[in-house]
Design a protein around this motif. Structure first.
Motif, PDB file in Angstrom:
ATOM      1  N   THR A 344      60.690  75.295 114.665  1.00 27.94           N
ATOM      2  CA  THR A 344      62.066  74.417 113.906  1.00 27.94           C
ATOM      3  C   THR A 344      61.413  73.266 114.245  1.00 27.94           C
ATOM      4  OG1 THR A 344      63.481  76.214 114.653  1.00 27.94           O
ATOM      5  CG2 THR A 344      64.467  73.870 115.140  1.00 27.94           C
ATOM      6  N   GLU A 345      60.819  72.573 115.414  1.00 25.80           N
ATOM      7  CA  GLU A 345      60.673  70.934 115.867  1.00 25.80           C
ATOM      8  C   GLU A 345      60.347  70.692 114.520  1.00 25.80           C
ATOM      9  OE1 GLU A 345      60.778  67.805 117.646  1.00 25.80           O
ATOM     10  OE2 GLU A 345      62.252  69.307 118.080  1.00 25.80           O
ATOM     11  N   ALA A 346      58.801  71.117 114.137  1.00 22.87           N
ATOM     12  CA  ALA A 346      57.638  71.195 113.573  1.00 22.87           C
ATOM     13  C   ALA A 346      58.794  70.819 112.161  1.00 22.87           C
ATOM     14  CB  ALA A 346      56.978  72.052 112.803  1.00 22.87           C
ATOM     15  N   ALA A 347      59.278  71.974 111.350  1.00 27.94           N
ATOM     16  CA  ALA A 347      60.291  71.460 110.205  1.00 27.94           C
ATOM     17  C   ALA A 347      60.937  69.940 110.109  1.00 27.94           C
ATOM     18  CB  ALA A 347      60.929  72.975 110.329  1.00 27.94           C
ATOM     19  N   ARG A 348      61.769  69.929 111.082  1.00 27.87           N
ATOM     20  CA  ARG A 348      62.201  69.104 111.622  1.00 27.87           C
ATOM     21  C   ARG A 348      60.922  67.547 111.343  1.00 27.87           C
ATOM     22  NH1 ARG A 348      63.722  65.096 115.297  1.00 27.87           N
ATOM     23  NH2 ARG A 348      61.851  65.848 116.514  1.00 27.87           N
ATOM     24  N   ILE A 349      60.488  67.597 111.990  1.00 26.63           N
ATOM     25  CA  ILE A 349      59.356  66.841 112.220  1.00 26.63           C
ATOM     26  C   ILE A 349      59.259  65.806 110.765  1.00 26.63           C
ATOM     27  CG2 ILE A 349      57.062  65.842 112.589  1.00 26.63           C
ATOM     28  CD1 ILE A 349      57.951  66.644 115.110  1.00 26.63           C
ATOM     29  N   GLU A 350      58.999  67.422 109.853  1.00 31.60           N
ATOM     30  CA  GLU A 350      58.078  67.203 108.816  1.00 31.60           C
ATOM     31  C   GLU A 350      59.064  66.548 107.554  1.00 31.60           C
ATOM     32  OE1 GLU A 350      55.552  67.651 104.897  1.00 31.60           O
ATOM     33  OE2 GLU A 350      55.062  67.580 107.165  1.00 31.60           O
ATOM     34  N   LEU A 351      60.462  67.258 107.946  1.00 32.49           N
ATOM     35  CA  LEU A 351      61.573  66.629 106.769  1.00 32.49           C
ATOM     36  C   LEU A 351      61.758  65.023 107.029  1.00 32.49           C
ATOM     37  CD1 LEU A 351      63.549  67.620 105.608  1.00 32.49           C
ATOM     38  CD2 LEU A 351      64.593  67.530 107.269  1.00 32.49           C
ATOM     39  N   GLU A 352      61.742  64.744 108.761  1.00 33.97           N
ATOM     40  CA  GLU A 352      61.947  63.517 108.323  1.00 33.97           C
ATOM     41  C   GLU A 352      60.591  62.523 107.787  1.00 33.97           C
ATOM     42  OE1 GLU A 352      61.757  62.593 112.785  1.00 33.97           O
ATOM     43  OE2 GLU A 352      64.235  63.649 112.707  1.00 33.97           O
ATOM     44  N   ARG A 353      59.295  62.997 107.827  1.00 32.93           N
ATOM     45  CA  ARG A 353      58.023  61.709 107.840  1.00 32.93           C
ATOM     46  C   ARG A 353      58.875  62.684 105.992  1.00 32.93           C
ATOM     47  NH1 ARG A 353      53.906  63.335 104.906  1.00 32.93           N
ATOM     48  NH2 ARG A 353      53.662  65.807 104.664  1.00 32.93           N
ATOM     49  N   ARG A 354      58.996  63.510 105.165  1.00 34.57           N
ATOM     50  CA  ARG A 354      58.629  63.297 104.296  1.00 34.57           C
ATOM     51  C   ARG A 354      60.440  62.574 103.706  1.00 34.57           C
ATOM     52  NH1 ARG A 354      58.779  69.862 102.366  1.00 34.57           N
ATOM     53  NH2 ARG A 354      56.078  70.104 102.885  1.00 34.57           N
ATOM     54  N   ILE A 355      61.264  62.498 104.238  1.00 32.63           N
ATOM     55  CA  ILE A 355      62.026  61.560 104.445  1.00 32.63           C
ATOM     56  C   ILE A 355      62.142  59.996 104.398  1.00 32.63           C
ATOM     57  CG2 ILE A 355      64.808  60.698 105.152  1.00 32.63           C
ATOM     58  CD1 ILE A 355      65.466  63.500 105.683  1.00 32.63           C
ATOM     59  N   ALA A 356      61.079  59.415 105.251  1.00 35.43           N
ATOM     60  CA  ALA A 356      61.193  58.226 105.262  1.00 35.43           C
ATOM     61  C   ALA A 356      60.043  57.832 104.128  1.00 35.43           C
ATOM     62  CB  ALA A 356      59.725  57.837 106.639  1.00 35.43           C
ATOM     63  N   GLU A 357      58.920  58.817 104.189  1.00 35.35           N
ATOM     64  CA  GLU A 357      57.558  58.613 102.312  1.00 35.35           C
ATOM     65  C   GLU A 357      58.852  58.341 100.927  1.00 35.35           C
ATOM     66  OE1 GLU A 357      55.099  61.966 102.728  1.00 35.35           O
ATOM     67  OE2 GLU A 357      54.184  61.485 103.895  1.00 35.35           O
ATOM     68  N   ARG A 358      59.982  59.116 101.300  1.00 34.05           N
ATOM     69  CA  ARG A 358      60.988  59.117 100.242  1.00 34.05           C
ATOM     70  C   ARG A 358      61.542  58.180  99.607  1.00 34.05           C
ATOM     71  NH1 ARG A 358      60.741  59.909  94.732  1.00 34.05           N
ATOM     72  NH2 ARG A 358      62.679  60.893  94.579  1.00 34.05           N
ATOM     73  N   THR A 359      62.415  57.608 101.335  1.00 34.07           N
ATOM     74  CA  THR A 359      63.054  56.170 100.847  1.00 34.07           C
ATOM     75  C   THR A 359      61.722  54.971 101.316  1.00 34.07           C
ATOM     76  OG1 THR A 359      64.429  56.858 102.739  1.00 34.07           O
ATOM     77  CG2 THR A 359      64.284  54.606 102.993  1.00 34.07           C
ATOM     78  N   GLN A 360      60.565  55.240 101.656  1.00 33.86           N
ATOM     79  CA  GLN A 360      59.089  54.280 101.298  1.00 33.86           C
ATOM     80  C   GLN A 360      59.610  53.981  99.920  1.00 33.86           C
ATOM     81  OE1 GLN A 360      58.277  51.453 103.249  1.00 33.86           O
ATOM     82  NE2 GLN A 360      57.544  50.641 101.902  1.00 33.86           N
ATOM     83  N   ASP A 361      59.010  55.431  99.168  1.00 38.81           N
ATOM     84  CA  ASP A 361      58.663  55.292  97.308  1.00 38.81           C
ATOM     85  C   ASP A 361      60.185  54.599  97.042  1.00 38.81           C
ATOM     86  OD1 ASP A 361      55.881  56.613  98.458  1.00 38.81           O
ATOM     87  OD2 ASP A 361      57.342  58.497  98.083  1.00 38.81           O
ATOM     88  N   LEU A 362      61.138  55.126  97.084  1.00 42.90           N
ATOM     89  CA  LEU A 362      62.119  54.451  97.063  1.00 42.90           C
ATOM     90  C   LEU A 362      62.204  52.543  96.528  1.00 42.90           C
ATOM     91  CD1 LEU A 362      64.917  57.193  97.449  1.00 42.90           C
ATOM     92  CD2 LEU A 362      62.957  56.899  95.213  1.00 42.90           C
ATOM     93  N   SER A 363      62.083  52.617  97.989  1.00 40.62           N
ATOM     94  CA  SER A 363      62.102  50.832  97.785  1.00 40.62           C
ATOM     95  C   SER A 363      61.123  50.460  97.803  1.00 40.62           C
ATOM     96  CB  SER A 363      61.863  51.061  99.425  1.00 40.62           C
ATOM     97  OG  SER A 363      61.598  49.389 100.044  1.00 40.62           O
ATOM     98  N   ASP A 364      59.846  50.776  97.461  1.00 41.05           N
ATOM     99  CA  ASP A 364      58.172  50.420  96.806  1.00 41.05           C
ATOM    100  C   ASP A 364      59.209  50.068  95.110  1.00 41.05           C
ATOM    101  OD1 ASP A 364      57.454  50.030  98.746  1.00 41.05           O
ATOM    102  OD2 ASP A 364      56.380  51.798  98.542  1.00 41.05           O
ATOM    103  N   ALA A 365      59.918  51.479  94.974  1.00 39.58           N
ATOM    104  CA  ALA A 365      60.170  51.517  92.961  1.00 39.58           C
ATOM    105  C   ALA A 365      60.794  50.136  92.907  1.00 39.58           C
ATOM    106  CB  ALA A 365      59.843  52.464  93.322  1.00 39.58           C
ATOM    107  N   ASN A 366      62.056  50.329  93.995  1.00 44.62           N
ATOM    108  CA  ASN A 366      62.309  48.810  93.585  1.00 44.62           C
ATOM    109  C   ASN A 366      62.422  48.024  93.596  1.00 44.62           C
ATOM    110  OD1 ASN A 366      65.842  48.416  93.197  1.00 44.62           O
ATOM    111  ND2 ASN A 366      65.859  48.027  95.388  1.00 44.62           N
TER     112      ASN A 366
END
Length: 614
Positions: A344-366
């Protein structure tokens, strides 16, 4: 011993429950995968069909545009020939009069326009002249009074009729126009037959079967020869609109096609045989310039819909298998109490990392998108500035070419001013002030003329923002001729000008319109350098909401090799030309909402400026 049996019971219970959970998981995976694959396949099939339908609609619209262009090109022929005084004179003459000159003219015109045949019929239905007069199948002397296109033209002034030729047996569209004499009496009909062999060959080469249907559902033009004169549905011969009397057709003529054509304007998937093999096609239709004619197009699917459906189902099954596989792994981990928290902890950390990466990708694309928008805006502004600079450069280039003529125009009044001033001084020395008044008045008039010329030069050369407003067309023409008058006299060019009404107003910008007129007239004068008795003609045609200003000359005309690309940048027939003058002129007229075009002319060049009436 009872305790051990209790333990075994609990163990057996948990094992049974675990098997039930795994069985439910597998059963759910099968049901969800089958249902999702079916829905994904249906969605992919709908999307692929819609995309193929859009492509087919675009292709049908393109085919219809080509057909309209071909028809409009030939529709102008009978209209022009019906007003030819030589043809009217031939029809007004008694039968047997010489028609060799008209025959040669029609023969050359048919060769240039690629018309199948052009012929002239008198009021009694007898052919007096034809473009095929040299051939054994000449129409000269033939009686066509029974043909519907002759009857319709004599009755209504014009007619269009698609049928087989009585002599050639080839299908084609007959375009006819009535010819009236000077007293308005009908004296005959001009007929142009258009055959569509080249157009059908072009459609056949595209690999997309196309056919044109008349209002009665009969196929007239098609890239598949065996479909010609077949129908979309069973035809009532008593009410059919295609007249085929005294004509021989194939045994399958006026019978339905071997497939059903959808009775809808939206693209549809159908099955149709071609070359003995039944295939899948996307059917679409488009209207044409001829009333009642409809173009149908079959675009091959080439298995695209089936591939998209199969790929979507396979991808959906794969994704769901992966999802349920992950679920099975999580279920297995859930059965392990110690590993559950770690997973569960690993899944939560992975999810947060993916969200951060996606947020950064969206920011860069914007940010990248904002930069592209700014660059696009800067490029648009630079393009507008460059266009204005090109227009101004065109003005200055035109001023450079007319400077000599303007200098000559100014030198004559200056010399006259000097003579009149000396005359006035002589009168004043003799105390004859009353006689000195007349030379002084002439000096004032000549000074006003010089001022008008210089004022026109300043107004023409200044750089100003274009502004659409009501402009008197005669003033714009007078301003251009004021700048070009001296140069025309130096070159010995005679100007034939149709004087328009003083209140003839158009929408545009006066000085930019003057620049276009100056550019076109300078081109005409340059083309007339080696022409004896050079003439430039300015004429005006008022057509309701539009006004045509026509600049024509009797020079050698525009070379055929650059005629189609005349308004393309850097295309020119001048040895030292840049090929930008006509491009600038076309852009200026387009900014007025008008059009600049080259009209076919038997001699010289004829440019037409089409403007909106104010």
């Amino acid at each position: 011993m009872p305790f051990r049996r209790f333990d075994f019971r609990i163990l057996a219970f948990w094992r049974t429950r675990s098997r039930r959970i795994w069985f439910a998981l597998i059963l759910t995976w099968l049901i969800v995968t089958v249902a999702a694959a079916y829905l994904a396949g249906a969605t992919a099939r709908r999307d692929a069909s819609a995309e193929l339908g859009r492509q087919s609609e675009a292709a049908a619209a393109l085919h219809a545009a080509v057909l309209r262009s071909e028809l409009e090109k030939h529709r102008s022929l009978p209209l022009a020939l019906a007003t030819d005084p030589e043809i009217a004179q031939l029809l007004d003459a008694a039968p047997g009069a010489s028609s060799e000159a008209i025959n040669r003219k029609l023969e050359e015109l048919a060769r240039q326009t690629r018309a199948a045949v052009i012929y002239v019929i008198d009021a009694k239905g007898q052919t007096r002249a034809a473009s095929n007069w040299r051939l054994p199948t000449s129409f000269v002397g033939a009686d066509y009074s029974f043909r519907p296109y002759f009857i319709g033209a004599m009755r209504n002034g014009r007619a269009e009729f698609f049928a087989l030729g009585t002599v050639s047996g080839r299908p084609g569209l007959y375009l006819s126009r009535r010819v009236d004499d000077a007293r308005g009496r009908p004296v005959g009909v001009v007929v142009v037959k258009v055959e569509f062999d080249a157009l059908e060959a072009e459609w056949a080469a595209s690999g997309e079967p196309a056919y044109v249907v008349d209002p009665g559902g009969v196929i007239l033009i098609t890239s598949v020869p065996e479909w010609r004169f077949r129908t979309l549905k069973p035809l009532d011969l008593a009410s059919r609109q295609l007249t085929l009397a005294d004509q021989t057709l194939g045994h399958e003529a006026l019978t339905p096609l071997p497939f059903a054509t959808p009775d809808t304007n939206r693209p549809s998937l159908i099955k149709a045989p071609l070359g003995g093999v039944e295939r899948d096609w996307m059917h679409s239709r488009a209207g044409t310039a001829t009333p009642g004619w409809t173009l149908h197009l079959l675009t091959p699917t080439r298995g695209a819909v089936e591939r998209a459906t199969a790929n979507a189902r396979a991808l959906t099954a794969l994704i769901l298998t992966l999802i349920f596989g992950v679920g099975g792994v999580l279920l297995r981990r859930r059965q392990q109490a110690v590993a559950r928290e770690r997973a569960t902890e690993a899944a939560r950390i992975e999810l947060e990392r993916r969200i951060a990466e996606r947020t950064q990708d969206l920011s860069d694309a914007n940010m990248a998108l904002n930069r592209q928008i700014e660059e696009r805006q800067l490029a648009e502004a630079a393009r507008e500035a460059l266009r204005d600079e090109l227009v101004q450069a065109g003005k200055l280039a035109a001023l450079g070419q007319i400077a000599a003529g303007v200098a000559h125009e100014i030198n004559q009044p200056v010399a006259a001013i000097r003579t009149q001033a000396e005359t006035a001084a002589a009168y004043l020395e003799r105390d004859q002030a009353s006689k000195a008044a007349r030379p002084l008045q002439k000096i004032g008039d000549l000074t006003a003329r010089i001022g008008a010329i210089t004022q026109e030069l300043r107004a023409f050369s200044r750089k100003a923002e274009p502004r659409l407003e009501a402009v008197p067309l005669p003033q714009a023409i007078d301003g251009a001729l004021l700048l070009l008058g001296g140069r025309m006299r130096q070159l010995g060019v005679r100007l034939v000008r149709e004087k328009p009404p003083a209140n003839l107003m158009i929408m545009g910008d006066r000085f930019r319109l003057e620049q276009v007129i100056v550019n076109l007239m300078q081109n005409a004068m340059e083309a007339l350098e080696d022409t004896p008795a050079p003439v430039v003609t300015l004429s005006i045609l008022h057509r309701g909401a539009e006004i045509d200003l026509i600049v024509a000359d009797n020079g050698p005309g525009v070379p055929a090799d650059i005629r189609d690309q005349l308004f393309t940048p850097f295309v020119t027939s001048k040895p030292n030309g840049l090929g930008l003058g006509l491009v600038i002129c076309r852009d200026i007229i387009a900014s007025f909402g008008g059009e600049l075009s080259l009209r076919p002319s038997p001699a010289g060049a004829e440019f037409v400026i089409t403007l909106k009436a104010a």
